[in-house]
Design an enzyme around this catalytic site. Structure first.
Site, PDB file in Angstrom:
ATOM      1  N   GLU A 126       0.733  -1.562  -0.432  1.00 20.69           N
ATOM      2  CA  GLU A 126      -0.376   0.021  -0.114  1.00 20.69           C
ATOM      3  C   GLU A 126       0.527   1.634  -0.346  1.00 20.69           C
ATOM      4  O   GLU A 126       2.142   1.120   0.313  1.00 20.69           O
ATOM      5  CB  GLU A 126      -1.130   0.495   1.484  1.00 20.69           C
ATOM      6  CG  GLU A 126      -2.453  -0.637   1.144  1.00 20.69           C
ATOM      7  CD  GLU A 126      -3.081  -1.355   1.779  1.00 20.69           C
ATOM      8  OE1 GLU A 126      -2.668  -0.152   3.159  1.00 20.69           O
ATOM      9  OE2 GLU A 126      -3.927  -1.560   2.075  1.00 20.69           O
ATOM     10  N   HIS A 242      -8.975  10.194   2.480  1.00 18.55           N
ATOM     11  CA  HIS A 242      -8.735   8.924   1.402  1.00 18.55           C
ATOM     12  C   HIS A 242      -9.140   9.764   0.102  1.00 18.55           C
ATOM     13  O   HIS A 242      -9.844  10.112  -0.126  1.00 18.55           O
ATOM     14  CB  HIS A 242      -9.794   7.820   2.246  1.00 18.55           C
ATOM     15  CG  HIS A 242      -9.032   6.646   1.207  1.00 18.55           C
ATOM     16  ND1 HIS A 242      -9.108   6.203  -0.261  1.00 18.55           N
ATOM     17  CD2 HIS A 242      -8.262   5.967   1.842  1.00 18.55           C
ATOM     18  CE1 HIS A 242      -8.724   5.026  -0.283  1.00 18.55           C
ATOM     19  NE2 HIS A 242      -8.164   4.357   1.213  1.00 18.55           N
ATOM     20  N   ARG A 288      -0.927   9.751   0.753  1.00 18.60           N
ATOM     21  CA  ARG A 288      -2.569   9.809   0.890  1.00 18.60           C
ATOM     22  C   ARG A 288      -2.707  11.387   0.561  1.00 18.60           C
ATOM     23  O   ARG A 288      -3.944  11.570   0.536  1.00 18.60           O
ATOM     24  CB  ARG A 288      -3.531   9.405   2.056  1.00 18.60           C
ATOM     25  CG  ARG A 288      -3.700   7.571   1.913  1.00 18.60           C
ATOM     26  CD  ARG A 288      -4.993   7.501   2.806  1.00 18.60           C
ATOM     27  NE  ARG A 288      -4.524   5.816   3.105  1.00 18.60           N
ATOM     28  CZ  ARG A 288      -4.928   4.922   3.547  1.00 18.60           C
ATOM     29  NH1 ARG A 288      -5.693   5.117   4.623  1.00 18.60           N
ATOM     30  NH2 ARG A 288      -4.752   3.584   3.346  1.00 18.60           N
ATOM     31  N   HIS A 351     -11.913  10.310   5.762  1.00 15.75           N
ATOM     32  CA  HIS A 351     -11.249   8.674   5.866  1.00 15.75           C
ATOM     33  C   HIS A 351     -10.763   8.554   7.732  1.00 15.75           C
ATOM     34  O   HIS A 351     -11.216   7.380   8.463  1.00 15.75           O
ATOM     35  CB  HIS A 351     -10.182   8.082   4.375  1.00 15.75           C
ATOM     36  CG  HIS A 351     -10.019   6.506   5.346  1.00 15.75           C
ATOM     37  ND1 HIS A 351     -11.351   6.440   5.175  1.00 15.75           N
ATOM     38  CD2 HIS A 351      -8.799   5.878   5.729  1.00 15.75           C
ATOM     39  CE1 HIS A 351     -10.449   4.717   5.209  1.00 15.75           C
ATOM     40  NE2 HIS A 351      -9.234   4.795   5.288  1.00 15.75           N
ATOM     41  N   ARG A 386      -1.346   9.296   8.850  1.00 19.56           N
ATOM     42  CA  ARG A 386      -1.704   7.758   9.267  1.00 19.56           C
ATOM     43  C   ARG A 386      -0.870   6.428   7.896  1.00 19.56           C
ATOM     44  O   ARG A 386      -1.373   7.102   6.944  1.00 19.56           O
ATOM     45  CB  ARG A 386      -2.630   7.172   9.670  1.00 19.56           C
ATOM     46  CG  ARG A 386      -3.061   5.874   9.712  1.00 19.56           C
ATOM     47  CD  ARG A 386      -4.125   5.593  10.390  1.00 19.56           C
ATOM     48  NE  ARG A 386      -4.789   5.706   9.073  1.00 19.56           N
ATOM     49  CZ  ARG A 386      -5.560   4.862   8.511  1.00 19.56           C
ATOM     50  NH1 ARG A 386      -5.123   3.071   8.563  1.00 19.56           N
ATOM     51  NH2 ARG A 386      -6.367   5.190   7.246  1.00 19.56           N
TER      52      ARG A 386
HETATM   53  P1  FAD Z   1     -14.319   2.160  15.351  1.00 18.27           P
HETATM   54  O1  FAD Z   1     -14.327   0.478  14.745  1.00 18.27           O
HETATM   55  O2  FAD Z   1     -15.081   2.733  14.555  1.00 18.27           O
HETATM   56  O3  FAD Z   1     -15.744   1.781  16.249  1.00 18.27           O
HETATM   57  C1  FAD Z   1     -16.249   3.002  16.990  1.00 18.27           C
HETATM   58  C2  FAD Z   1     -17.245   1.393  17.913  1.00 18.27           C
HETATM   59  O4  FAD Z   1     -17.993   2.934  19.051  1.00 18.27           O
HETATM   60  C3  FAD Z   1     -18.008   1.036  17.667  1.00 18.27           C
HETATM   61  O5  FAD Z   1     -18.688   0.161  17.836  1.00 18.27           O
HETATM   62  C4  FAD Z   1     -19.385   2.702  17.910  1.00 18.27           C
HETATM   63  O6  FAD Z   1     -20.999   2.324  17.633  1.00 18.27           O
HETATM   64  C5  FAD Z   1     -19.360   2.884  19.197  1.00 18.27           C
HETATM   65  N1  FAD Z   1     -19.035   4.354  19.556  1.00 18.27           N
HETATM   66  C6  FAD Z   1     -19.269   6.104  19.060  1.00 18.27           C
HETATM   67  N2  FAD Z   1     -20.092   6.507  20.487  1.00 18.27           N
HETATM   68  C7  FAD Z   1     -20.149   5.727  21.157  1.00 18.27           C
HETATM   69  C8  FAD Z   1     -21.010   6.484  22.220  1.00 18.27           C
HETATM   70  N3  FAD Z   1     -21.209   7.748  21.946  1.00 18.27           N
HETATM   71  N4  FAD Z   1     -21.412   5.515  22.466  1.00 18.27           N
HETATM   72  C9  FAD Z   1     -21.486   4.450  22.831  1.00 18.27           C
HETATM   73  N5  FAD Z   1     -20.938   3.748  21.467  1.00 18.27           N
HETATM   74  C10 FAD Z   1     -20.249   4.971  20.736  1.00 18.27           C
HETATM   75  N6  FAD Z   1      -7.793   0.920   8.382  1.00 18.27           N
HETATM   76  C11 FAD Z   1      -6.641  -0.067   8.314  1.00 18.27           C
HETATM   77  O7  FAD Z   1      -6.066   0.091   9.426  1.00 18.27           O
HETATM   78  N7  FAD Z   1      -6.488  -1.010   7.287  1.00 18.27           N
HETATM   79  C12 FAD Z   1      -7.794  -0.945   6.991  1.00 18.27           C
HETATM   80  O8  FAD Z   1      -8.059  -1.599   5.587  1.00 18.27           O
HETATM   81  C13 FAD Z   1      -8.670  -0.076   7.115  1.00 18.27           C
HETATM   82  N8  FAD Z   1     -10.219  -0.020   5.987  1.00 18.27           N
HETATM   83  C14 FAD Z   1     -10.745   1.369   6.021  1.00 18.27           C
HETATM   84  C15 FAD Z   1     -11.902   1.591   5.781  1.00 18.27           C
HETATM   85  C16 FAD Z   1     -12.755   2.111   5.764  1.00 18.27           C
HETATM   86  C17 FAD Z   1     -14.201   2.330   4.680  1.00 18.27           C
HETATM   87  C18 FAD Z   1     -13.000   3.143   6.914  1.00 18.27           C
HETATM   88  C19 FAD Z   1     -13.777   4.219   7.405  1.00 18.27           C
HETATM   89  C20 FAD Z   1     -11.671   3.245   8.195  1.00 18.27           C
HETATM   90  C21 FAD Z   1     -10.664   2.037   7.495  1.00 18.27           C
HETATM   91  N9  FAD Z   1      -9.330   1.919   8.569  1.00 18.27           N
HETATM   92  C22 FAD Z   1      -8.624   1.027   7.837  1.00 18.27           C
HETATM   93  C23 FAD Z   1      -9.374   2.927  10.221  1.00 18.27           C
HETATM   94  C24 FAD Z   1      -9.697   1.498  10.721  1.00 18.27           C
HETATM   95  O9  FAD Z   1     -10.427   0.860   9.988  1.00 18.27           O
HETATM   96  C25 FAD Z   1     -10.576   2.426  11.780  1.00 18.27           C
HETATM   97  O10 FAD Z   1      -9.117   3.484  12.298  1.00 18.27           O
HETATM   98  C26 FAD Z   1     -10.570   1.967  12.573  1.00 18.27           C
HETATM   99  O11 FAD Z   1     -11.161   0.364  12.387  1.00 18.27           O
HETATM  100  C27 FAD Z   1     -11.428   2.559  14.100  1.00 18.27           C
HETATM  101  O12 FAD Z   1     -10.657   1.018  15.641  1.00 18.27           O
HETATM  102  P2  FAD Z   1     -11.894   1.415  16.310  1.00 18.27           P
HETATM  103  O13 FAD Z   1     -12.156   0.869  17.561  1.00 18.27           O
HETATM  104  O14 FAD Z   1     -11.118   3.415  17.325  1.00 18.27           O
HETATM  105  O15 FAD Z   1     -12.952   1.895  15.788  1.00 18.27           O
HETATM  106  C1  SIN Z   2      -7.675   1.092   2.287  1.00 15.73           C
HETATM  107  O1  SIN Z   2      -8.111  -0.188   2.113  1.00 15.73           O
HETATM  108  O2  SIN Z   2      -7.594   2.221   1.270  1.00 15.73           O
HETATM  109  C2  SIN Z   2      -8.182   1.574   3.671  1.00 15.73           C
HETATM  110  C3  SIN Z   2      -7.032   1.534   4.804  1.00 15.73           C
HETATM  111  C4  SIN Z   2      -6.691   2.257   5.492  1.00 15.73           C
HETATM  112  O3  SIN Z   2      -6.930   2.893   5.801  1.00 15.73           O
HETATM  113  O4  SIN Z   2      -5.338   1.569   6.074  1.00 15.73           O
END
Ligand code: FAD
Ligand code: SIN
Length: 583
Positions: A126, A242, A288, A351, A386
């Site tokens: 990537e 992104h 990015r 993103h 990032r």
């Molecule tokens: P999240 O997975 O967003 O979870 C947050 C949680 O908090 C959810 O369950 C939500 O419901 C809950 N929540 C929020 N506010 C409250 C509240 N007030 N009360 C109760 N619950 C609440 N990163 C990579 O490393 N590789 C990838 O391939 C990649 N692809 C991505 C693709 C997309 C489309 C997106 C959007 C992001 C991607 N990222 C990727 C980034 C990565 O997915 C996120 O940064 C990471 O998953 C965040 O994880 P998290 O557990 O911090 O938050």
């Molecule tokens: C992607 O698949 O392009 C997202 C990967 C990331 O946000 O780290």
């Protein structure tokens, strides 16, 4: 509307009112933390949607780890620092890359099915990685991880899932300032849950922008409620855009993974010409922010039409496309695009939020008893930008530390909280809130999106300040802000709960918009995800973090700079550089 309060002394809803630990959020960070916590602790896992809702389950590209014999954590470290544009915290990055292998091993043991090439784990390249080191499960890596973690959580007797429930505010001890729980909106009740420690894992804030790859739950709640509670937050101006989100009228900004470019796809304009190399020698695989700005600039030249560029998958053999990107093929098909015969219309979208609640490597925040992990935290691993696929890794690596958490189990035995019935309905005020909720993301996209300037930021700060003032004056907001700890409110309608939830999320969105705008106006340079057309250069004087606490903005040196340059930047004290929370 007249209120009808009635005091009842019955036991509130069907969950306990105290736990040893509360985890807020069920993305990769929250689920993995809950699983790592010692099993003798009673854990409440609060989440706003269902267990699988969040950015994590939408992750496509994969999870980075230098585990191939031709790779090394040192190379991953160097790539992460380079992408972070001078603001990574080397200690945190070292912790990340050195623990990557153990994190992958643990996920494999739990049953996550990463793709393989023969016996070996398959890895893709990537942007800004010097080696192919991104492990994946087709183009639904996040789903593979979250399905596995969810399954495990549901089998853990010490974890109680409270969902759908919105965490609204921190419950701080009046005399010590320690975090002793939170208030939640759940099953038509507002209750105060007590715990010895609270872990915020609420993800990002993409919903503050009109163009975003993030799900609807990403409203920056964790940062907003921690900031209101007095926690130190950091680097909120750094948002990653992104380059390639699906851009078709009516379609959501569905992510077209960077891995598609990693496998060889070209970015072309409406004339079919490649243009990324005009902006950077790494072309489509430049960092990015560079590729997003290249698209932005290219589109500016042809404005108002076209509004998108295209991702041409022809350089990738069709069987490889089918094997690697089944979900992208499917979603594009739903929107009438056959990726095998036509390019995908794409444009940048918000993103990932590099900024967040300041934590050390043990995820401790500046408030005792409060921890933050995942996208809501600012551990220092991402700096100003990032590196792709480092965020899932960060979630797992930092959450694993909770296996070592030592806390006093929560032994306070509370009398059941008094229950107050609340029959108010705030329907009349919802129109005002809905219109703010609709207009704010547009304003943010135009003022704090890919290209920022002082004038646009100041105009937006004035508008957002007006909205915050207007919102604070509403009765529904006053109601939320003046809730009394340890008193349960029983709402008499599901509609009232929905109104309070919308109000709470809008308050959070307005608060984080204010913080992003003010931080972006404060930083008069360009770096990583923060680009100022009026200050297009990166300035050595600004190789500092932006720290925010309450209404106070200050700079703090990052360790990387301290190590390479012992002298302090004028106006920045050495003391602020070594404070625990700027590690
Ligand atoms: P999240 O997975 O967003 O979870 C947050 C949680 O908090 C959810 O369950 C939500 O419901 C809950 N929540 C929020 N506010 C409250 C509240 N007030 N009360 C109760 N619950 C609440 N990163 C990579 O490393 N590789 C990838 O391939 C990649 N692809 C991505 C693709 C997309 C489309 C997106 C959007 C992001 C991607 N990222 C990727 C980034 C990565 O997915 C996120 O940064 C990471 O998953 C965040 O994880 P998290 O557990 O911090 O938050
Ligand atoms: C992607 O698949 O392009 C997202 C990967 C990331 O946000 O780290």
């Amino acid at each position: 509307m007249k209120s009808e309060h009635r005091l009842v002394t019955k036991q509130p809803s069907n969950h306990p009112s105290q736990f040893d630990i509360l985890v807020v959020g069920s993305g990769a960070a929250g689920l993995y933390a809950a699983l790592c916590l010692p099993t003798h602790l009673q854990v409440g896992l609060i989440t706003k949607g269902n267990l699988k809702t969040g950015s994590s389950s939408w992750a496509q590209g994969g999870i980075a780890a230098a585990i191939d014999p031709s790779d090394a954590p040192e190379l991953h470290f160097a790539d992460t620092l380079k992408a972070g544009a001078g603001l990574c915290e080397p200690e945190a990055v070292k912790f990340l890359v050195e623990n990557a292998s153990a994190a992958i091993k643990s996920l494999l043991e739990m049953g996550v099915a990463f793709d393989r090439q023969g016996e070996k784990l398959a890895m893709t390249l990537e942007a800004a990685h010097s080696r192919p080191r991104v492990l994946h499960s087709a183009d639904t890596t996040g789903r593979a991880i979250i399905d596995t973690l969810t399954e495990q959580v549901l089998h853990r007797p010490n974890i109680q899932v409270i969902s759908p429930a919105l965490a609204w505010s921190l419950w701080l001890n009046d005399s010590t300032g320690h975090c002793q729980g939170i208030s939640v909106l759940y099953q038509e009740q507002i209750s105060w849950l007590r715990a010895s420690a609270v872990i915020l894992a609420t993800g990002g804030s993409g919903q503050v922008f009109s163009q975003t790859t993030n799900p609807t739950v990403s409203t920056g709640d964790g940062v907003a409620l921690a900031w209101r509670g007095g926690a130190v937050v950091r680097d909120l101006e750094f948002v990653q855009f992104h380059p390639t989100a699906l851009t078709k009228p009516g379609a959501p900004r569905f992510l077209i993974s960077e891995a598609v470019r990693g496998e060889g796809a070209h970015l072309v304009d409406s004339q079919g010409k490649r243009f990324a190399f005009n902006y950077h020698s790494d072309g489509e695989l430049a960092p990015r922010d560079v590729v997003s700005r290249a698209i932005f600039r290219h589109l500016e030249q042809t404005a108002p039409e076209p509004y998108c560029v295209y991702l041409d998958l022809h350089p990738i053999p069709p069987e490889q496309i089918s094997h690697r990107f089944p979900n992208i093929i499917k979603v594009c098909q739903q929107w009438g695009i056959d990726v095998f015969s036509e390019p995908i219309p794409v444009a940048p979208a918000a993103h990932y939020w590099m900024g967040g609640i300041v934590t050390d490597v043990h995820s401790e925040t500046s408030i005792k008893g409060l921890y933050a992990i995942g996208e809501t935290s600012s551990t220092g691993v991402h700096g100003a930008n990032r590196l792709a696929s480092n965020s899932l890794l960060e979630c797992i690596v930092f959450a694993a530390e909770f296996s070592r958490l030592e806390i006093e189990p929560n032994v306070i035995t509370e009398k059941p909280a008094a229950v107050i019935t609340e029959s108010r309905d705030w329907a009349a005020e919802m129109e005002v809130i809905s219109s703010m909720r609709q207009d704010l993301p547009q304003l943010m996209w135009h003022s704090a999106g890919i290209c920022r300037s002082q004038a646009a930021l100041e105009d937006a700060i004035a508008q957002v300040s007006d909205w915050r003032f207007e919102l604070a004056a509403l009765e529904v907001t006053q109601y939320l802000l003046n809730l009394t700890p340890n008193q349960t409110v029983q709402l008499t309608s599901a509609q009232a709960q929905q109104q309070l939830r919308i109000c709470a999320e809008t308050l959070n969105l307005l608060d984080i918009a204010y913080l992003i705008l003010k931080s972006a106006a404060w930083r008069t340079e360009s770096r990583g995800g923060h680009y100022r057309s009026d200050y297009p250069q990166t300035s050595p004087d600004w190789q500092v973090h932006t720290l925010v606490q309450g209404e106070s903005w200050s700079k703090s040196l990052n360790r990387g700079q301290l190590l390479s340059d012992a002298s302090c930047t004028p106006g920045v004290t050495a003391q602020s550089a070594v404070t625990k929370y700027s590690r």
